[in-house]
Design an enzyme around this catalytic site. Sequence first.
Site, PDB file in Angstrom:
ATOM      1  N   ARG A 106       5.767   8.459 -17.858  1.00  0.00           N
ATOM      2  CA  ARG A 106       5.731   9.653 -18.720  1.00  0.00           C
ATOM      3  C   ARG A 106       6.542   9.534 -20.009  1.00  0.00           C
ATOM      4  NH1 ARG A 106       1.419  11.384 -15.993  1.00  0.00           N
ATOM      5  NH2 ARG A 106       1.847  12.272 -13.952  1.00  0.00           N
ATOM      6  N   ASN A 130      -1.283   6.731 -20.773  1.00  0.00           N
ATOM      7  CA  ASN A 130      -1.567   8.142 -21.097  1.00  0.00           C
ATOM      8  C   ASN A 130      -0.288   8.958 -21.252  1.00  0.00           C
ATOM      9  OD1 ASN A 130      -1.265   7.714 -18.306  1.00  0.00           O
ATOM     10  ND2 ASN A 130      -2.490   9.502 -17.765  1.00  0.00           N
ATOM     11  N   HIS A 180       3.128   5.826 -13.725  1.00  0.00           N
ATOM     12  CA  HIS A 180       3.153   6.728 -14.880  1.00  0.00           C
ATOM     13  C   HIS A 180       4.591   7.213 -15.055  1.00  0.00           C
ATOM     14  CE1 HIS A 180      -1.311   7.221 -15.129  1.00  0.00           C
ATOM     15  NE2 HIS A 180      -1.230   7.000 -13.827  1.00  0.00           N
ATOM     16  N   HIS A 231     -10.018   3.572 -14.393  1.00  0.00           N
ATOM     17  CA  HIS A 231     -10.071   4.773 -13.557  1.00  0.00           C
ATOM     18  C   HIS A 231     -11.539   5.145 -13.433  1.00  0.00           C
ATOM     19  CE1 HIS A 231      -8.543   9.024 -12.512  1.00  0.00           C
ATOM     20  NE2 HIS A 231      -9.866   9.091 -12.477  1.00  0.00           N
ATOM     21  N   GLY A 245      -1.456  14.305  -9.522  1.00  0.00           N
ATOM     22  CA  GLY A 245      -0.525  13.195  -9.410  1.00  0.00           C
ATOM     23  C   GLY A 245       0.625  13.513  -8.482  1.00  0.00           C
ATOM     24  N   ASP A 254       0.203   4.444  -8.039  1.00  0.00           N
ATOM     25  CA  ASP A 254      -0.179   5.546  -8.921  1.00  0.00           C
ATOM     26  C   ASP A 254       0.921   6.601  -8.924  1.00  0.00           C
ATOM     27  OD1 ASP A 254      -1.555   7.112 -10.692  1.00  0.00           O
ATOM     28  OD2 ASP A 254      -3.087   7.779  -9.275  1.00  0.00           O
ATOM     29  N   HIS A 268       5.071  15.159 -11.530  1.00  0.00           N
ATOM     30  CA  HIS A 268       5.031  16.352 -12.370  1.00  0.00           C
ATOM     31  C   HIS A 268       6.165  17.264 -11.937  1.00  0.00           C
ATOM     32  CE1 HIS A 268       1.061  15.335 -13.999  1.00  0.00           C
ATOM     33  NE2 HIS A 268       0.706  15.017 -12.769  1.00  0.00           N
ATOM     34  N   HIS A 307       0.612   0.006 -11.172  1.00  0.00           N
ATOM     35  CA  HIS A 307       0.077   1.306 -11.586  1.00  0.00           C
ATOM     36  C   HIS A 307       1.137   2.402 -11.438  1.00  0.00           C
ATOM     37  CE1 HIS A 307      -3.710   4.071 -11.591  1.00  0.00           C
ATOM     38  NE2 HIS A 307      -2.664   4.708 -12.108  1.00  0.00           N
ATOM     39  N   HIS A 341      -6.821   2.765  -8.035  1.00  0.00           N
ATOM     40  CA  HIS A 341      -6.814   3.760  -6.953  1.00  0.00           C
ATOM     41  C   HIS A 341      -8.180   3.984  -6.296  1.00  0.00           C
ATOM     42  CE1 HIS A 341      -7.995   6.016 -10.454  1.00  0.00           C
ATOM     43  NE2 HIS A 341      -6.757   6.267 -10.848  1.00  0.00           N
TER      44      HIS A 341
END
Length: 421
Positions: free
Chosen positions: A60, A90, A58, A171, A315, A296, A300, A56, A227
């Site tokens: 981006r 996503n 991200h 999720h 996040g 997770d 950012h 898991h 999560h």
Amino acid sequence: MNNLLIKNCKLIGKSGEYCIKIEDGKITKVSKLSEPSDKIIDVKGQIVLPGLIDPHVHFRDPGLTYKENMKSGSMASANGGFTTVIDMPNTIPKTNTLKAYKEKLEISKKKSVINTLIHAGVNTFENMNEIAKLNPVSYKIFTDLESDNSLNEIFSNISKLKMDNPLVTIHCEDKKIVEDSTEMMKNKGTNKPIDYAYARPSQAEDTAVMKVINLAKKYNLKIHICHLSSKKSLEIIKNKIDDVDISYEFTPHHLLLNANAFNDYGNIVKTNPPLRLEGENLSISNVNESSIIGTDHAPHSLDEKNNIVWQSPSGMPNIENILSLMLTEVNNKKLDLRIIPKILSENAAERFNLKGKGKIEKGYDGDLTVIDLKKEGQFDVNKFYTKGKYSAFDKTNYKGKATMTIVNGKVVMEDNIVYDN
């Protein structure tokens, strides 16, 4: 160099020291006897784990690469001891069409310094069935974005896909409960970071978990809950474990922090689902040999995180500290060292059907993580490879660290130096 021999390795569950031979990216021998090789690495009695797997992350990429990209995310992963990750859909565009899925695969191939796999997003039946030809690791659903009718339709569509036994990764937060609770907290007008824990309450997760379990049973699908953060949700799953094919993952922040951390760190610890109120939260005591850890990892920019709580994105980056956090728990006698390979590699490999990964055995991929269980230090986000230079664990002391990461027989990290070619 096609051949690598790693000698003087300690392996968990085995006595003495071993040599691991890797040829053309595959483990060919695990033995106490050394032998010639193109390259020999002496790890001098350090522990060698099967390469860590994070199901898991991200990264981006594409579309949000100012937060992270496939190169920076994979380098951060290697620095944290990870050899394989599975990226979430996503991004912009979402990875829910065959075109977008293929494009992300190509980005991964060009940029990533480790093995980077991809979860598919949900879309129309036609779009999902096209992606099914590439056998995606899973299809990811965000229940906080879907109505009950939509969820039913998605599960129905996945059950009809032309692929064997697809996995649904979920999720779990109920859309209506989240919307109603968030509106209530916004109207309250206090705008404190901890308000977010009440805006997305444990009840939202508990309700969603129950719904997806019922849908999984209805459509005979296997599911993986991302999560997990609510103690009650864990109880619900354990009570239904014989009814459905279900697994779940824990994050470092949900195991080691609770909602009180909002008062210390503000929006830095804002995630979905949020840190839980004391008494509703999970802890390290909930981890056992069947657990899966998913970080997770979701960075950012600091400018975004420092916004008012309702505009601050959810996040935090986690992939460079999770191994040391878990090894610190081992050193503090709160975790058994013997379960570390299971919770950080083997169990995820089995659940996500990652052939050739998760074990140090002949025929498996040459993915290894070397650790120094006694190495002490302090987390410093400024030395991390992720673009997300913030963490609730910054300046926290640790004991235990990855000293080398080997991917397909190639050293990609050595003593915090990551090689990007």
